[in-house]
Design a protein around this motif. Structure first.
Motif, mmCIF file in Angstrom:
data_model
loop_
_atom_site.group_PDB
_atom_site.id
_atom_site.type_symbol
_atom_site.label_atom_id
_atom_site.label_comp_id
_atom_site.label_asym_id
_atom_site.label_seq_id
_atom_site.Cartn_x
_atom_site.Cartn_y
_atom_site.Cartn_z
ATOM 1 N N ASP A 1 0.770 -1.157 -0.242
ATOM 2 C CA ASP A 1 0.085 -0.154 -0.056
ATOM 3 C C ASP A 1 0.989 1.289 -0.273
ATOM 4 N N ASN A 2 1.967 1.326 0.591
ATOM 5 C CA ASN A 2 3.011 2.128 0.567
ATOM 6 C C ASN A 2 2.681 3.297 1.541
ATOM 7 N N THR A 3 1.474 3.023 2.527
ATOM 8 C CA THR A 3 1.291 3.694 3.302
ATOM 9 C C THR A 3 1.180 3.513 5.042
ATOM 10 N N CYS A 4 1.420 2.140 5.223
ATOM 11 C CA CYS A 4 1.005 1.711 6.361
ATOM 12 C C CYS A 4 2.609 1.956 7.038
ATOM 13 N N CYS B 1 5.607 0.125 5.481
ATOM 14 C CA CYS B 1 6.001 0.793 4.220
ATOM 15 C C CYS B 1 6.872 2.209 4.374
ATOM 16 N N CYS C 1 4.862 -4.945 4.048
ATOM 17 C CA CYS C 1 3.872 -4.244 4.147
ATOM 18 C C CYS C 1 2.745 -5.166 4.780
ATOM 19 N N ILE C 2 1.729 -4.499 5.847
ATOM 20 C CA ILE C 2 0.771 -5.190 6.243
ATOM 21 C C ILE C 2 -0.182 -5.660 5.480
HETATM 22 ZN ZN LIG Z 1 2.145 -1.007 3.917
#
Ligand SMILES: [Zn+2]
Length: 340
Positions: free
Chosen positions: A89-92, A95, A103-104
């Protein structure tokens, strides 16, 4: 479409496959101008890594976005994009710390297989990075290399803390090892020692920045590295194979306080605790968070500072993918490029 499926050890087939479609609103569909075979595809190909039934193959990809799901906002149809073997997701929090390959929401980057004409990419906004424009034809192999082998070699060099003033040794002369040499050079290492016994691979290692070559391996290889470094060992060692012998070679090449970056997928490796305890060596590695490095790698390729596409030394039509596997398995090719 047509794509590649592994049925069992050494049984690669190119066959009719269902056209990928958008399944989740965060997906993108891309068409693949080129694809390739990875050294890590050889583990299931050789039967060392078991598969549960017929498995679509290929996890390195670049492509042109054909369609996006309703929740995709950053990636648009018509863009040229580079992804990697895990979608993220590149947001957790993981990441954002630079470990997108843990990534989760991690999942396979190209679940429909990338040795094919089209692929579905999950979590498109987090996974894909668009290039500044449509790349010229001859640049596409280098961008494809960024998707896995360059990103992985780069992580190996970063994890080994390659930096100005340091001596870096690289164990493994496959595509990842060779590109770890290129990475060490870009990161400013002073001496770069490639460990290889194959002349064509030694030549490419020198082209990528190796200053010295060591042909010995195992215990002898480690001894040789110690001799070359005043008895101390290298500051930084990249392990790019994944076997018991290569991992121990990497640890034994490293000086006390030095760092091993291990990026070869480890298979049946056991590290003797007592030797490791007294080695004072840092170990860091695992599946490379290629996504962390993609913007920088794309920039270096786009501005023609690096040419990692040189690792492709065999080009075949996509339908001859089985021969591409054979050539790499028999070490007749470093890395096979496939043209649809
Ligand atoms: Zn992530």
């Amino acid at each position: 479409m047509q794509g590649t499926v592994l049925y069992g050890p050494r049984d690669v087939r190119f066959e009719e496959r269902p056209d990928p479609t958008i399944i989740e609103p965060t997906d993108a569909l891309i068409s693949l101008p080129l694809s390739c075979v990875c050294g890590s595809d050889l583990w299931p190909y050789r039967g060392i890594e078991p598969i549960d039934g017929p498995t679509p193959m290929g996890h390195e990809y670049v492509g042109i976005v054909e369609e996006v799901g309703s929740e995709v906002g950053l990636i648009e149809p018509g863009q040229f994009v580079v992804g990697s073997f895990f979608a993220s997701d590149n947001t957790c929090e993981i990441c954002r710390a630079g470990y997108q390959s843990s990534c989760i929401h991690r999942r396979p980057g190209a679940p429909t297989g990338a040795q094919a004409q089209y692929a579905r990419i999950p979590l498109a906004d987090g996974t894909l990075v668009a290039t500044p424009g449509m790349p010229p034809e001859e640049m596409i192999p280098s961008l494809l290399a960024a998707s896995d082998v360059l990103g992985t070699g780069w992580f190996g060099a970063v994890a080994a803390e390659a930096a100005p003033g340091k001596t870096v040794a690289v164990v493994g002369d496959g595509a990842v090892g060779l590109l770890a040499v290129l990475a060490a050079k870009q990161l400013g290492a002073q001496r770069i020692i490639a460990m290889s016994r194959h002349e064509s691979r030694q030549r490419l290692a020198r082209e990528f920045g190796a200053t010295e070559i060591v042909t010995e391996r195992g215990e002898e290889g480690a001894e040789r590295i110690k001799e070359m470094t005043g008895g101390l060992g290298a500051h930084s060692v990249v392990e790019a194979v994944g076997t018991q012998e290569s991992m121990m070679q990497a640890i034994r090449c490293t000086r006390a306080g030095g760092h091993v970056g291990f990026v070869g997928v480890l298979h049946n490796v056991e590290i003797p605790g007592e030797e490791f305890f007294f080695s004072h060596v840092h170990l860091h590695g695992g599946p490379a968070p290629v996504r962390r490095f993609l913007p920088e790698l794309i920039d270096l390729i786009w501005n023609r500072k690096i040419d990692p596409g040189k690792v492709f030394d065999l080009t075949l039509p996509l339908e001859e993918v089985a021969e591409g596997y054979r050539a790499m398995d028999e070490r007749r090719a470093i890395k096979t490029l496939l043209r649809p």
